[in-house]
Design a protein around this motif. Structure first.
Motif: not given
Length: 486
Positions: A133, A136, A139
Motif C-alpha cells: 500500500q 503505491r 514508488p
C-alpha cells in the motif's frame, strides 16, 4: 483545591520528578487525582514515574487511564505503543497503531511502523499488505522496498522484482534511496538464483552507505583499547547483591548466530529475550565516563558498582516486564565491558558466539544496518579487522575471567543442535526444557535482521554460504591473511 492550587501542586510534582524524587512526586500526584477528576496529565506523570522505576505494567495501567480521558492524544498513544511493545502485548499494540493511523490525515509514518512491528511478531502477510500500500503511494522510495524484502522471499518473474530493477536505472534517485534499493535487489537476486548479479548491487549499496556514514578505524581501535585499560585489575571477584531478573549476556559479531542462541535460551519457561538492550554499556559510560577517561575498575567502590548494576536491572525490568528468571541481552558491544559485568553483576552469565569469519563477513556485507551503526560493515578489510578485534577482546577476557565465559560455535550448533543447546541452557543457569529447541514456533517480538530465520527450525543450510561467493570474497580473504579461521 482551587484550579490554581492544583496547578501549583502539579508543577511541584514535575520538579520532584526532575530531581529524581520519585516517591514524593508520586504522593503529590496521587493527592491530585480526586480534585483534578483523574486528569490525563496526572496519570501520564504517574506513568513516567513507573517507567523510571522499571515497572512497565504500572506504566501501562496509568497510560490506559490517561487515554480514557484523552483517547485522541497522539503523544499518549505513541507512549502506550512503546510500553505495550515492551510487554509483548501484540493485540493492544496493533489496536493502538490503528487508532493512531485513524487520527492522521497522512498516516504514512504509523503505517510503516505498524508494518515493521507486524514483521517483528512474524505476521509477514499482514506486513506485506501494508508495505505494498505504501509502495503505491511512494514508488520511488528505496527504503520501502528494503523493508518489504526483510519479510518476503522474491519469486522469479514477479512484477515487483522488475519494478525494482527498473527503478535502479533511475538517475534521479537519492543516495539514501539507492542504497536501500541496492540491498533489497541483492537479496532478491539471490532468492531468484541470479547470484552473478548480487554483488553489483551490494557493492554500490555499501559504497553509498559508506559515503553517508564514514568510518574511522583508528577511533574504533582506540575506544576498544581504552575500555580494556580501564578494566584492568587484579580482582574480578563479584561484589554486591544478585539482582532480578538475572542477566545472560549473549554477544558475538553481527550475523554470527546471536539471535539463534538468544531464542534457544528465551524459549525456556524461566527466560525471556531482551534483544539488543544496550543498557550495560550505556550506563557504564554515563556513570563512569567514556572509554578514554573511564574511572578505572579497581577504583570503583562496591556502592558505585551496585548503582550501575541496579540501573541496568531497572531498565531491563522496564523494557521486558520481567522481574524474575533470566533475561537475555544480546547487545553486540557487551564484550567491551566484560570486566565490569564480572565484577559488578554477581550471577550474570556471559555467552560468546563464534561463526566462520567468511560466513559472518558475507552476511554483514549483505545486510543494511541502521545508518551510523556498524560503520565498518561496508568494506571487507574493515570487516576482517572488526572480527579480529572481537576475537582479541574475547581472548583478553578469557585469560582474566577463567570459567566465566561460555563459548558457542554456530557451526557446531546447527550441525548437532541437541548437545550444544543443552550446554547453552546450562550455561544460562537453567534446567533443560524441550521447548528450547522449539523456539521457531514462539510468537515473540524479534527486533533483528534475522527475523525470518528465527521463525524456522535449526538447519545446516546456513553453513558455508560463503562458498557461493568465494571470488567476490577475495578482498576479505586477503585481508584475513594467515589468521586461523577457527
Amino acid at each position: 483545591m482551587t484550579p490554581q492550587q492544583i496547578q501549583a501542586q502539579y508543577k511541584r510534582a514535575l520538579t520532584q520528578i526532575a530531581q529524581g524524587q520519585l516517591a514524593p512526586a508520586e504522593t503529590t500526584l496521587k493527592a491530585l487525582l480526586l480534585p483534578s477528576k483523574g486528569a490525563a496529565e496526572v496519570h501520564f506523570q504517574l506513568a513516567r514515574i513507573a517507567e523510571a522505576r522499571g515497572d512497565s505494567r504500572a506504566q501501562v495501567r496509568e497510560l490506559e487511564r490517561a487515554l480514557e480521558k484523552r483517547p485522541a492524544e497522539k503523544a499518549l498513544i505513541e507512549t502506550a505503543i512503546l510500553a505495550h511493545t515492551r510487554l509483548g502485548n501484540a493485540d493492544k499494540v496493533l489496536k493502538l497503531y490503528d487508532r493512531l493511523i485513524a487520527l492522521e490525515p497522512n498516516p504514512t509514518k504509523p503505517l510503516g511502523e505498524k508494518a515493521v512491528y507486524l514483521q517483528n511478531i512474524g505476521d509477514f502477510a499482514a506486513a506485506e499488505k501494508i508495505i505494498l500500500q505504501l509502495l503505491r503511494k511512494f514508488p520511488r522510495e528505496g527504503e520501502i522496498y528494503r523493508v518489504l524484502s526483510g519479510g518476503k522471499k522474491m519469486a522469479r518473474g514477479e512484477a515487483l522484482f522488475d519494478r525494482m530493477k527498473t527503478l535502479w536505472k533511475d538517475e534521479g534517485l537519492t543516495d539514501a534511496s539507492r542504497m536501500h534499493l541496492g540491498f533489497a535487489l541483492a537479496k532478491a537476486c539471490e532468492e531468484v538464483g541470479e547470484t552473478d548479479k548480487v554483488f553489483a548491487y551490494l557493492d554500490r549499496a555499501n559504497q553509498l552507505q559508506r559515503k553517508l556514514a564514514p568510518f574511522d578505524p583508528e577511533e574504533r581501535t582506540a575506544e576498544w583499547t581504552d575500555f580494556l585499560k580501564a578494566q584492568e585489575t587484579d580482582d574480578y571477584t563479584p561484589v554486591g547483591e544478585t539482582r532480578r531478573p538475572g542477566a545472560v549476556f549473549v554477544t558475538g559479531m553481527p550475523r554470527s548466530g546471536t539471535t539463534l542462541v538468544e531464542q534457544i535460551i528465551a524459549s525456556h519457561s524461566m527466560a525471556q529475550a531482551g534483544g539488543e538492550l544496550g543498557h550495560a554499556l550505556k550506563q557504564a559510560v554515563q556513570q563512569f565516563g567514556p572509554a578514554h577517561k573511564m574511572t578505572p575498575l579497581k577504583g570503583l567502590s562496591e556502592v558505585r558498582l551496585g548503582r550501575w548494576a541496579e540501573a541496568y536491572a531497572r531498565l531491563v525490568r522496564r523494557d521486558t516486564g520481567a522481574d524474575s528468571g533470566v533475561v537475555t541481552d544480546k547487545s553486540i558491544q557487551s564484550h567491551m565491558i566484560f570486566g565490569l559485568i564480572a565484577r559488578g553483576m554477581p550471577g550474570a552469565r556471559i555467552v560468546v558466539v563464534h561463526r566462520d569469519p567468511r560466513d559472518t563477513a558475507l552476511s554483514i556485507y549483505k545486510n543494511h544496518f541502521k545508518l551510523g551503526t556498524h560503520r565498518y560493515a561496508n568494506d571487507f578489510a574493515d570487516i576482517a579487522n572488526a572480527i579480529k578485534m572481537f576475537r582479541a577482546s574475547v581472548d583478553h577476557w578469557k585469560t582474566r575471567l577463567p570459567d566465566r565465559i561460555h563459548e558457542v560455535s554456530y557451526d557446531d550448533l546447527v550441525s548437532d543442535p541437541d548437545p550444544q543447546a543443552r550446554a547453552l541452557v546450562a550455561a544460562a543457569g537453567l534446567e533443560w526444557e524441550d521447548a528450547c529447541l522449539d523456539f521457531h514456533n514462539a510468537k515473540t517480538n524479534v527486533k533483528t535482521l534475522s527475523l525470518m530465520q528465527v521463525r524456522q527450525p535449526i538447519h545446516t543450510g546456513r553453513r558455508e554460504a560463503w562458498r557461493k561467493y568465494e571470488t567476490e570474497l577475495a578482498p576479505f580473504i586477503e585481508a584475513w591473511g594467515d589468521t586461523p579461521w577457527d
